[in-house]
Scaffold this active site. Structure first.
Site, mmCIF file in Angstrom:
data_model
loop_
_atom_site.group_PDB
_atom_site.id
_atom_site.type_symbol
_atom_site.label_atom_id
_atom_site.label_comp_id
_atom_site.label_asym_id
_atom_site.label_seq_id
_atom_site.Cartn_x
_atom_site.Cartn_y
_atom_site.Cartn_z
ATOM 1 N N HIS A 81 0.828 -1.220 0.000
ATOM 2 C CA HIS A 81 0.000 0.000 0.000
ATOM 3 C C HIS A 81 0.852 1.257 0.000
ATOM 4 O O HIS A 81 0.837 2.059 0.912
ATOM 5 C CB HIS A 81 -0.959 -0.015 1.194
ATOM 6 C CG HIS A 81 -2.117 -0.922 0.977
ATOM 7 N ND1 HIS A 81 -2.245 -2.146 1.605
ATOM 8 C CD2 HIS A 81 -3.175 -0.816 0.136
ATOM 9 C CE1 HIS A 81 -3.352 -2.736 1.196
ATOM 10 N NE2 HIS A 81 -3.942 -1.949 0.310
ATOM 11 N N HIS A 123 -6.407 7.462 -2.798
ATOM 12 C CA HIS A 123 -7.300 6.556 -2.068
ATOM 13 C C HIS A 123 -6.650 5.760 -0.940
ATOM 14 O O HIS A 123 -7.364 5.257 -0.075
ATOM 15 C CB HIS A 123 -7.991 5.592 -3.036
ATOM 16 C CG HIS A 123 -7.183 4.374 -3.345
ATOM 17 N ND1 HIS A 123 -6.122 4.395 -4.227
ATOM 18 C CD2 HIS A 123 -7.249 3.114 -2.864
ATOM 19 C CE1 HIS A 123 -5.588 3.187 -4.285
ATOM 20 N NE2 HIS A 123 -6.255 2.387 -3.460
HETATM 21 C C1 LIG Z 1 -4.581 -10.171 -4.417
HETATM 22 C C2 LIG Z 1 -5.359 -9.637 -3.266
HETATM 23 N N1 LIG Z 1 -5.728 -10.471 -2.292
HETATM 24 C C3 LIG Z 1 -6.464 -10.025 -1.242
HETATM 25 C C4 LIG Z 1 -6.910 -10.938 -0.238
HETATM 26 C C5 LIG Z 1 -7.711 -10.491 0.804
HETATM 27 C C6 LIG Z 1 -8.081 -9.148 0.882
HETATM 28 C C7 LIG Z 1 -9.012 -8.640 1.960
HETATM 29 O O1 LIG Z 1 -8.992 -7.505 2.298
HETATM 30 N N2 LIG Z 1 -9.953 -9.524 2.437
HETATM 31 C C8 LIG Z 1 -11.005 -9.173 3.375
HETATM 32 C C9 LIG Z 1 -11.708 -10.484 3.792
HETATM 33 C C10 LIG Z 1 -12.868 -10.180 4.738
HETATM 34 C C11 LIG Z 1 -13.889 -9.271 4.041
HETATM 35 C C12 LIG Z 1 -13.192 -7.963 3.634
HETATM 36 C C13 LIG Z 1 -12.680 -7.257 4.889
HETATM 37 C C14 LIG Z 1 -11.641 -8.169 5.579
HETATM 38 C C15 LIG Z 1 -12.350 -9.482 6.010
HETATM 39 C C16 LIG Z 1 -10.475 -8.478 4.643
HETATM 40 C C17 LIG Z 1 -12.032 -8.246 2.682
HETATM 41 C C18 LIG Z 1 -7.601 -8.217 -0.076
HETATM 42 C C19 LIG Z 1 -6.811 -8.644 -1.130
HETATM 43 N N3 LIG Z 1 -6.374 -7.774 -2.122
HETATM 44 C C20 LIG Z 1 -6.496 -6.442 -2.345
HETATM 45 C C21 LIG Z 1 -7.121 -5.409 -1.509
HETATM 46 C C22 LIG Z 1 -8.226 -4.715 -1.988
HETATM 47 C C23 LIG Z 1 -8.796 -3.702 -1.213
HETATM 48 C C24 LIG Z 1 -8.271 -3.360 0.018
HETATM 49 C C25 LIG Z 1 -7.153 -4.049 0.508
HETATM 50 C C26 LIG Z 1 -6.582 -5.062 -0.277
HETATM 51 CL CL1 LIG Z 1 -5.172 -5.873 0.297
HETATM 52 N N4 LIG Z 1 -5.906 -6.130 -3.505
HETATM 53 N N5 LIG Z 1 -5.398 -7.241 -4.044
HETATM 54 C C27 LIG Z 1 -5.687 -8.270 -3.181
HETATM 55 MG MG LIG Z 2 -7.448 1.033 0.768
HETATM 56 ZN ZN LIG Z 3 -5.798 0.442 -2.671
#
Ligand SMILES: Cc1nc2ccc(C(=O)N[C@]34C[C@H]5C[C@H](C[C@H](C5)C3)C4)cc2n2c(-c3ccccc3Cl)nnc12
Ligand SMILES: [Mg+2]
Ligand SMILES: [Zn+2]
Length: 343
Positions: A81, A123
């Site tokens: 991030h 963001h």
């Molecule tokens: C590849 C990849 N894997 C990712 C695996 C998991 C999660 C994740 O936040 N899971 C959740 C699972 C439950 C329900 C909700 C809230 C929390 C509890 C946490 C989501 C994000 C992932 N992610 C992102 C990303 C997108 C937006 C914000 C932060 C991130 Cl990190 N961008 N790429 C990826």
């Molecule tokens: Mg974010």
């Molecule tokens: Zn982001």
């Protein structure tokens, strides 16, 4: 560096993106992470120029240079991030606006298109590499400020963006009329809040309906569309080639596992996804791409069936999912179980 950037763009030297950066810069296959960090401020300015924002909103080039450098400085350096992520997210919004003609075709107003691009740049401002849950569990300052409203980190990112706009010489919206100005700040706040994935899950049923019968005259549809668009931008790393996507996954889990280590040290039991001892990455990635990412790009492809770019992105995500499923099978057959899996 402001002076250097201003001189570059000052005398109308803003180059054409594909000439200055890479022929793929304007295509959906382009990997913005391939642009060297030192070139990203100029790339941001060229995107503003290429989208016609500088002329349409009478943005002063020196103000734009200062704003861009302030935003880049506003990011810390966690594995994922960081500014490179923000730049990649903003680049995907540039591709969407440019290739789907979102403003010209009336899917977004001029104001909403500018809001989307600027919101993408801002963001994740000042992200510490930890989740909203961690803020609350660790009783952080940010949780004390925002936990009553939820989306703790996202509210902080908004506050940081507003602070930059309120900094002398950095307000790129200084020449907007009053009503446009308040609209743009409202839109940017709304869009950044929409990058909280729990918000995305809440509106998912409405997104499905909106996509089926988009009404260009309905402001609620415009709001839902901006939420879908910014989520697709935030996940756009998953629409690139396997090598790029695998590198991104490594960065994300490096950040997640550091949080898990921190939680263990604090006596908090980390989520499986954050625990380097328990996480089986191929399985987690199959679940996330199948459950979260691919449905987003299915919606986008449904809404813009005529666009090659959205079909390409959906195809790329589908291929990535296949890769992870194969990866998972090989790992499970080879090792029977999945303990101690590392990428
Ligand atoms: C590849 C990849 N894997 C990712 C695996 C998991 C999660 C994740 O936040 N899971 C959740 C699972 C439950 C329900 C909700 C809230 C929390 C509890 C946490 C989501 C994000 C992932 N992610 C992102 C990303 C997108 C937006 C914000 C932060 C991130 Cl990190 N961008 N790429 C990826
Ligand atoms: Mg974010
Ligand atoms: Zn982001």
């Amino acid at each position: 560096e402001v002076h250097q950037l201003v001189t570059l763009i000052g005398n109308d030297l803003v180059p054409k993106p594909h000439e200055r950066f890479h022929p793929s810069f304007e295509t959906f296959r382009g990997v913005p992470r391939g642009i060297p960090d030192r070139d990203t401020p100029l790339a941001v300015v060229t995107m503003f120029e290429d989208l016609g924002f500088i002329h349409r909103w009478r943005i002063s080039r020196t103000t734009l240079a200062r704003f861009t450098l302030m935003v880049r400085k506003g990011y810390r350096d966690p594995p994922y991030h960081n500014w490179t992520h923000a730049f990649a997210v903003a680049h995907y919004s540039y591709l969407l606006i440019k290739n789907l003609h979102l403003d010209r075709e009336g899917y977004l107003t001029d104001n909403e298109a500018l809001s989307l691009f600027v919101a993408c740049l801002c963001h994740d401002l000042d992200h510490r590499g930890t989740t909203n849950t961690f803020q609350v569990n660790s009783k952080s300052i940010l949780a004390s400020l925002y936990s009553s409203e939820g989306s703790v980190m996202e509210r902080h990112h908004i506050a940081q963006a507003m602070a930059i706009l309120n900094t002398e010489g950095c307000n790129i919206f200084e020449n907007l009329e009053c009503h446009e100005y308040s609209k743009i700040l409202e839109n940017i706040g709304h869009i950044i809040l929409a990058t909280d994935l729990s918000h995305h899950f809440k509106i998912l049923p409405s997104l499905g309906r909106m996509v089926k019968s988009f009404n260009k005259k309905d402001p609620a549809h415009h709001s839902l569309l901006m939420c879908l668009l910014v989520t697709s931008c935030d996940l756009s790393d998953q629409t690139k080639d396997w090598r790029a996507t695998k590198q991104v996954a490594e960065l994300i889990y490096k950040e997640f596992f550091s949080q898990g280590d921190l939680e263990k040290a604090m006596g908090i039991n980390p989520d499986k996804m954050m625990d380097r001892e328990k996480a089986f990455i191929p399985e987690l990635q199959v679940q996330f791409i199948e459950g979260v990412v691919r449905p987003v790009f299915v919606l986008l492809a449904e809404l813009f069936p005529g666009s090659e770019g959205t079909q390409q992105s959906l195809q790329a995500v589908t291929d990535i999912l296949l890769f992870w499923q194969k990866f998972r099978e090989i790992y499970l057959t080879k090792y029977g179980t999945h303990h101690g899996c590392s990428l």
